[in-house]
Design a protein around this motif. Sequence first.
Motif, mmCIF file in Angstrom:
data_model
loop_
_atom_site.group_PDB
_atom_site.id
_atom_site.type_symbol
_atom_site.label_atom_id
_atom_site.label_comp_id
_atom_site.label_asym_id
_atom_site.label_seq_id
_atom_site.Cartn_x
_atom_site.Cartn_y
_atom_site.Cartn_z
ATOM 1 N N MET A 1 -1.140 13.788 31.219
ATOM 2 C CA MET A 1 -0.012 13.035 30.659
ATOM 3 C C MET A 1 1.211 13.263 31.551
ATOM 4 O O MET A 1 1.674 14.380 31.713
ATOM 5 N N SER A 2 1.727 12.187 32.160
ATOM 6 C CA SER A 2 2.881 12.356 33.050
ATOM 7 C C SER A 2 4.154 12.514 32.224
ATOM 8 O O SER A 2 4.278 11.976 31.132
ATOM 9 N N THR A 3 5.095 13.265 32.764
ATOM 10 C CA THR A 3 6.373 13.481 32.077
ATOM 11 C C THR A 3 7.467 12.700 32.795
ATOM 12 O O THR A 3 7.395 12.471 34.000
ATOM 13 N N GLN A 4 8.486 12.312 32.026
ATOM 14 C CA GLN A 4 9.537 11.456 32.567
ATOM 15 C C GLN A 4 10.915 12.059 32.331
ATOM 16 O O GLN A 4 11.146 12.750 31.337
ATOM 17 N N LEU A 5 11.815 11.763 33.251
ATOM 18 C CA LEU A 5 13.229 12.099 33.118
ATOM 19 C C LEU A 5 14.025 10.830 33.379
ATOM 20 O O LEU A 5 13.781 10.133 34.361
ATOM 21 N N HIS A 6 14.972 10.533 32.489
ATOM 22 C CA HIS A 6 15.826 9.356 32.646
ATOM 23 C C HIS A 6 17.203 9.811 33.126
ATOM 24 O O HIS A 6 17.786 10.732 32.559
ATOM 25 N N ILE A 7 17.734 9.158 34.169
ATOM 26 C CA ILE A 7 19.117 9.386 34.608
ATOM 27 C C ILE A 7 19.879 8.092 34.372
ATOM 28 O O ILE A 7 19.520 7.049 34.934
ATOM 29 N N THR A 8 20.903 8.157 33.520
ATOM 30 C CA THR A 8 21.631 6.941 33.150
ATOM 31 C C THR A 8 22.981 6.844 33.852
ATOM 32 O O THR A 8 23.501 7.824 34.381
ATOM 33 N N ASN A 9 23.550 5.654 33.761
ATOM 34 C CA ASN A 9 24.824 5.355 34.428
ATOM 35 C C ASN A 9 26.046 5.753 33.608
ATOM 36 O O ASN A 9 27.169 5.603 34.078
ATOM 37 N N GLY A 10 25.862 6.226 32.385
ATOM 38 C CA GLY A 10 27.036 6.598 31.590
ATOM 39 C C GLY A 10 26.693 6.908 30.149
ATOM 40 O O GLY A 10 25.570 6.677 29.687
ATOM 41 N N ASP A 11 27.681 7.420 29.432
ATOM 42 C CA ASP A 11 27.460 7.903 28.066
ATOM 43 C C ASP A 11 27.060 6.813 27.077
ATOM 44 O O ASP A 11 26.236 7.043 26.197
ATOM 45 N N SER A 12 27.657 5.622 27.228
ATOM 46 C CA SER A 12 27.362 4.583 26.231
ATOM 47 C C SER A 12 25.891 4.185 26.306
ATOM 48 O O SER A 12 25.226 4.029 25.274
ATOM 49 N N PHE A 13 25.355 4.074 27.536
ATOM 50 C CA PHE A 13 23.938 3.715 27.615
ATOM 51 C C PHE A 13 23.039 4.887 27.246
ATOM 52 O O PHE A 13 21.947 4.682 26.700
ATOM 53 N N GLN A 83 9.403 17.123 36.062
ATOM 54 C CA GLN A 83 9.012 15.759 35.706
ATOM 55 C C GLN A 83 8.284 15.040 36.844
ATOM 56 O O GLN A 83 8.663 15.160 38.002
ATOM 57 N N ASP A 84 7.238 14.298 36.455
ATOM 58 C CA ASP A 84 6.460 13.528 37.440
ATOM 59 C C ASP A 84 7.192 12.256 37.858
ATOM 60 O O ASP A 84 7.075 11.814 38.998
ATOM 61 N N GLU A 85 7.922 11.660 36.905
ATOM 62 C CA GLU A 85 8.631 10.406 37.202
ATOM 63 C C GLU A 85 10.087 10.510 36.775
ATOM 64 O O GLU A 85 10.383 10.981 35.670
ATOM 65 N N ILE A 86 10.977 10.088 37.659
ATOM 66 C CA ILE A 86 12.401 10.038 37.336
ATOM 67 C C ILE A 86 12.825 8.576 37.328
ATOM 68 O O ILE A 86 12.643 7.859 38.328
ATOM 69 N N ILE A 87 13.337 8.114 36.188
ATOM 70 C CA ILE A 87 13.730 6.711 36.027
ATOM 71 C C ILE A 87 15.248 6.615 36.082
ATOM 72 O O ILE A 87 15.951 7.263 35.300
ATOM 73 N N LEU A 88 15.753 5.824 37.005
ATOM 74 C CA LEU A 88 17.194 5.602 37.129
ATOM 75 C C LEU A 88 17.569 4.324 36.385
ATOM 76 O O LEU A 88 16.924 3.288 36.557
#
Length: 310
Positions: A1-13, A83-88
Amino acid sequence: MSTQLHITNGDSFTQRLKSLPFKGDIITWREMLCEGRTETNVGSESFWKTRFEFLHKNYNVSKSYFIEKTLKEYRSLCNHKQQDEIILWFEYDLFCQINMIAVLSWLKTHRRDAQISLVCSGNEDGTDTLYGLCDNDDEKIQSLFNKRIYLTQDDIEFADYIWQLYCSDNPIRLENMSDFEHYHFDYLSNAIKVHLKRFPSIKNGLNELENRIMRLAVEQKPKNKKELVQNIMDNQGYYGYGDTQFERIINSLKPLFTSYSPVRLSKKGKDIVEGKTSYYSQIRDNESYLGGALKYSFLYNDESGRILKL
């Protein structure tokens, strides 16, 4: 099972993403690297020192606030190593695109083994309307995620190279970049064009955004500064600036206004708008940077679309 990390552009999102059934942790990138001096070595001690000095001087950001909001979140990013995948999650505008290439530069150095993917909102329905991430409904956000772009090593190297050029002391090298279409960044070319227009115009010493604010003041005759800020927010195109950024620009132009309530330009202000005289010598600031370049060491030629070094 791959693990993910999300990096967002700001607090509201980030808040929006937390309300949706996505797996993985979320990190918020709390910076505005489109403004002030930047250094290539993202995340280094000198990088954060330079950023704090700019934010403190120009936006009155306290050290405790900077540590709490920006550095703590960055340290949290540093601690996410598995994390295996980092989503921007970023948007089409200059504000987001510059942050995005900085993050990719950091990932290139520090997360070489992770799969990097990108969700970038903008032109979503074939019209001229550009959509931020929070403008989309939940179903559309899920669809954007499902269609996310997996970045190749070449993509990441290219983003890092554009970041290096952005941080260099000469924007002419950025101006000469032309092969954006070979990489998976649909909005980066536009963002760089907008960036170059932030250097002072050869015509009157004000850049494109400063000129736009002045023209709106003349054409729309806002009742007060708040209305002027709202007007420019609604007509900013690819910049992606917030209200505090516009208030800072308007304050730098204060000598060209006779009144903010209602908003009225002085005779000199009107002459500058009409290109009869230049404001370059008065507005010039030898400590004002755009990326790694001194803002007032270059001029933008509106007719040729080229940068000139003074």
